[in-house]
Structure formats: structure tokens, C-alpha cells
Design a protein around this motif. Sequence first.
Motif, PDB file in Angstrom:
ATOM      1  N   THR A   6      54.146  33.279  90.637  1.00 56.22           N
ATOM      2  CA  THR A   6      54.678  33.260  92.001  1.00 56.22           C
ATOM      3  C   THR A   6      56.200  33.280  92.039  1.00 56.22           C
ATOM      4  OG1 THR A   6      54.569  30.835  92.020  1.00 56.22           O
ATOM      5  CG2 THR A   6      52.665  32.034  92.887  1.00 56.22           C
ATOM      6  N   GLY A   7      56.835  33.357  90.856  1.00 53.84           N
ATOM      7  CA  GLY A   7      58.287  33.347  90.792  1.00 53.84           C
ATOM      8  C   GLY A   7      58.889  34.730  90.907  1.00 53.84           C
ATOM      9  N   PRO A   8      60.116  34.901  90.362  1.00 57.53           N
ATOM     10  CA  PRO A   8      60.783  36.212  90.392  1.00 57.53           C
ATOM     11  C   PRO A   8      59.873  37.261  89.770  1.00 57.53           C
ATOM     12  CG  PRO A   8      62.258  34.501  89.582  1.00 57.53           C
ATOM     13  CD  PRO A   8      60.899  33.877  89.664  1.00 57.53           C
ATOM     14  N   PRO A   9      60.138  38.570  90.013  1.00 56.35           N
ATOM     15  CA  PRO A   9      59.212  39.604  89.531  1.00 56.35           C
ATOM     16  C   PRO A   9      58.620  39.254  88.167  1.00 56.35           C
ATOM     17  CG  PRO A   9      61.119  40.619  90.547  1.00 56.35           C
ATOM     18  CD  PRO A   9      61.371  39.130  90.554  1.00 56.35           C
ATOM     19  N   PRO A  10      57.343  38.885  88.121  1.00 58.21           N
ATOM     20  CA  PRO A  10      56.775  38.300  86.900  1.00 58.21           C
ATOM     21  C   PRO A  10      56.919  39.152  85.644  1.00 58.21           C
ATOM     22  CG  PRO A  10      55.304  37.935  88.756  1.00 58.21           C
ATOM     23  CD  PRO A  10      56.358  38.877  89.230  1.00 58.21           C
ATOM     24  N   LEU A  11      56.596  40.437  85.741  1.00 57.31           N
ATOM     25  CA  LEU A  11      56.600  41.253  84.533  1.00 57.31           C
ATOM     26  C   LEU A  11      58.015  41.514  84.013  1.00 57.31           C
ATOM     27  CD1 LEU A  11      53.752  43.793  85.311  1.00 57.31           C
ATOM     28  CD2 LEU A  11      53.646  41.623  84.072  1.00 57.31           C
ATOM     29  N   ALA A  12      59.005  41.376  84.895  1.00 61.26           N
ATOM     30  CA  ALA A  12      60.400  41.524  84.465  1.00 61.26           C
ATOM     31  C   ALA A  12      60.964  40.208  83.936  1.00 61.26           C
ATOM     32  CB  ALA A  12      61.252  42.021  85.630  1.00 61.26           C
ATOM     33  N   ASN A  13      60.202  39.146  84.102  1.00 58.15           N
ATOM     34  CA  ASN A  13      60.640  37.817  83.655  1.00 58.15           C
ATOM     35  C   ASN A  13      59.507  37.144  82.881  1.00 58.15           C
ATOM     36  OD1 ASN A  13      63.383  37.255  85.230  1.00 58.15           O
ATOM     37  ND2 ASN A  13      61.992  38.301  86.634  1.00 58.15           N
ATOM     38  N   PRO A  14      59.166  37.673  81.706  1.00 60.17           N
ATOM     39  CA  PRO A  14      58.029  37.123  80.951  1.00 60.17           C
ATOM     40  C   PRO A  14      58.278  35.685  80.540  1.00 60.17           C
ATOM     41  CG  PRO A  14      59.308  38.633  79.595  1.00 60.17           C
ATOM     42  CD  PRO A  14      59.843  38.767  80.988  1.00 60.17           C
ATOM     43  N   PRO A  15      57.235  34.868  80.510  1.00 59.22           N
ATOM     44  CA  PRO A  15      57.390  33.470  80.104  1.00 59.22           C
ATOM     45  C   PRO A  15      57.761  33.361  78.633  1.00 59.22           C
ATOM     46  CG  PRO A  15      55.077  34.020  80.379  1.00 59.22           C
ATOM     47  CD  PRO A  15      55.853  35.196  80.857  1.00 59.22           C
ATOM     48  N   GLY A  16      58.457  32.285  78.293  1.00 65.60           N
ATOM     49  CA  GLY A  16      58.919  32.084  76.929  1.00 65.60           C
ATOM     50  C   GLY A  16      57.845  31.548  76.008  1.00 65.60           C
ATOM     51  N   PRO A  17      58.174  31.366  74.735  1.00 68.17           N
ATOM     52  CA  PRO A  17      57.185  30.957  73.729  1.00 68.17           C
ATOM     53  C   PRO A  17      56.667  29.535  73.906  1.00 68.17           C
ATOM     54  CG  PRO A  17      59.387  31.010  72.782  1.00 68.17           C
ATOM     55  CD  PRO A  17      59.489  31.648  74.126  1.00 68.17           C
ATOM     56  N   ASP A  18      57.371  28.698  74.675  1.00 74.43           N
ATOM     57  CA  ASP A  18      56.916  27.320  74.869  1.00 74.43           C
ATOM     58  C   ASP A  18      56.087  27.145  76.135  1.00 74.43           C
ATOM     59  OD1 ASP A  18      58.207  26.366  72.557  1.00 74.43           O
ATOM     60  OD2 ASP A  18      60.111  26.258  73.618  1.00 74.43           O
ATOM     61  N   THR A  19      55.751  28.237  76.788  1.00 78.17           N
ATOM     62  CA  THR A  19      55.014  28.176  78.041  1.00 78.17           C
ATOM     63  C   THR A  19      53.660  27.501  77.862  1.00 78.17           C
ATOM     64  OG1 THR A  19      56.076  30.207  78.771  1.00 78.17           O
ATOM     65  CG2 THR A  19      54.086  29.554  79.934  1.00 78.17           C
ATOM     66  N   ARG A  20      53.331  26.618  78.802  1.00 77.79           N
ATOM     67  CA  ARG A  20      52.030  25.939  78.789  1.00 77.79           C
ATOM     68  C   ARG A  20      51.012  26.789  79.543  1.00 77.79           C
ATOM     69  NH1 ARG A  20      53.552  20.502  81.669  1.00 77.79           N
ATOM     70  NH2 ARG A  20      54.468  22.089  83.027  1.00 77.79           N
ATOM     71  N   LEU A  21      49.931  27.137  78.870  1.00 81.03           N
ATOM     72  CA  LEU A  21      48.920  27.999  79.459  1.00 81.03           C
ATOM     73  C   LEU A  21      47.528  27.479  79.160  1.00 81.03           C
ATOM     74  CD1 LEU A  21      50.337  31.477  78.328  1.00 81.03           C
ATOM     75  CD2 LEU A  21      50.487  30.515  80.629  1.00 81.03           C
ATOM     76  N   ILE A  22      46.605  27.749  80.059  1.00 82.91           N
ATOM     77  CA  ILE A  22      45.186  27.554  79.787  1.00 82.91           C
ATOM     78  C   ILE A  22      44.711  28.778  79.016  1.00 82.91           C
ATOM     79  CG2 ILE A  22      42.916  27.291  80.878  1.00 82.91           C
ATOM     80  CD1 ILE A  22      44.377  25.922  83.213  1.00 82.91           C
ATOM     81  N   CYS A  23      43.650  28.653  78.252  1.00 82.79           N
ATOM     82  CA  CYS A  23      43.217  29.725  77.352  1.00 82.79           C
ATOM     83  C   CYS A  23      43.099  31.073  78.045  1.00 82.79           C
ATOM     84  CB  CYS A  23      41.903  29.345  76.675  1.00 82.79           C
ATOM     85  SG  CYS A  23      40.516  29.081  77.820  1.00 82.79           S
ATOM     86  N   TRP A  24      42.475  31.101  79.230  1.00 80.91           N
ATOM     87  CA  TRP A  24      42.255  32.385  79.890  1.00 80.91           C
ATOM     88  C   TRP A  24      43.553  32.952  80.451  1.00 80.91           C
ATOM     89  CZ3 TRP A  24      39.963  28.057  82.568  1.00 80.91           C
ATOM     90  CH2 TRP A  24      40.572  27.717  83.784  1.00 80.91           C
TER      91      TRP A  24
END
Length: 224
Positions: free
Chosen positions: A83-101
Motif C-alpha cells: 500500500t506504499g509508494p509504487p510497490p514494484l519500483a520500491n522492492p522490500p529489503g532483505p530483512d522484510t518480515r513476510l508470511i510464507c505465501w
Amino acid sequence: MLAASITAINLHARITRAVVTNELSQAEAVLGMVNTDHPRPAPATQVERLIDWLEAHRGDSTWQGEPEQNQLGGISDYQAWLTGPPPLANPPGPDTRLICWEVVLLAAASVGIYSVAQLRTAYAGNKLAGTFALFSSHGRTDIQNDGRSDFAVANQIQAGDAIMIKSTAADFDHVVVAARPDQANLRNIEVLSLWNRGTGGVLGKTLLDNLIIDEVQAIRHARL
């Protein structure tokens, strides 16, 4: 050289393919050796790009499981990215917390399989149900636990398929991507998974065998 490179690699908080390549290349340069990091062929198909993206991010992300998983994404960083700035132009970094899916959704969007709009629609209501519907949009095959073969069965799973492991009443409890199929034995399929017994709570590669616990009721798979 190898001992020095291993020491340098172990100084990194996250050990990824890029870290290993960089440290080995630097060690070779110090010794005046030829750089052995030969460029890999560019992935030609969407499936190859998906697997390549996941391979390139091995060692990245931090798995958010129980109890976060029961909160359907409420604690992971995925929604803030989506929901932030254009997502695909601002990929999350390596420490991003994600659920498996979520790492599967992120990878699929990054290589053009899903649009950002599709990801947002999936998370507009019940996130688990929305994600399951998105994963199933091109059809889905369920392999039930028959109590005899213990999932060591022939299958039609292909590279790049989403594999959904169902252990409870939920539509799925864990999601991975098939990297190397084995249509003779489902348990021997090599998968890329955010959480596995080999690499813990980061994106890594393992056999599906290592993710099939006694409680698994069904293995569901679908083309993304």
C-alpha cells in the motif's frame, strides 16, 4: 583462499548468493586470479524468471509464522509495501518480515505473473481466502493423504507451480514454489520455501519431503 572467503562470508548478517559470489570474487582479485563468476544465461520464460528471482533472494526475508500467520498478515511488512509508494519500483529489503505465501506473491508480481492490482484485491478482505483464490485462478489440483503412500506418489507438478500444504481446516497452511519437479515421487520435489528445516526462517531451498509432517491432509498445487 576458501578459508578466508568463508570467514568473510560468515561476517554478514545474511548469507545470500550475492554475498557468496561477491566475497569469492574479491578473494580471487586479491590473489590475481581470474574471476570464476561466469554470468548465468538470462531466464527466457516467466517460470524461469520466477525461479531465478526466488533463487536470487535465498537467505532474504524473515518468516512470520504463528501467531502472526493467524492474524493473516497483520504483523508482516507485506501490507505496508503493497500500500506504499509504487510497490514494484520500491522492492522490500532483505530483512522484510513476510508470511510464507507473501514471498510467493512478491516474487510472482516482481516477474509480471501478477499485477499489483491483483495483489491488492487478494488482500482486500479475508487475506487467506483472497490469496487462495488468486493462487487457484488458473485451476488447482489436490492430492489427498490416502494414509498408505504418505504422499510418495506420482504427480503432475511442474517447475514454478505453487504448492500449498494443508494441515488444518484452513485452505492452506504453508506455500512454496516448485524449483525442480519429480513427477515420480512428490516428496522428492525440490522447493523454494520461506521457512524450512534446513535454513530456518529465511527463504531457502529444500525437498518437499522435509515440509510434509504427520498432520498434512493434502498437497494442493496450481500454476501461478
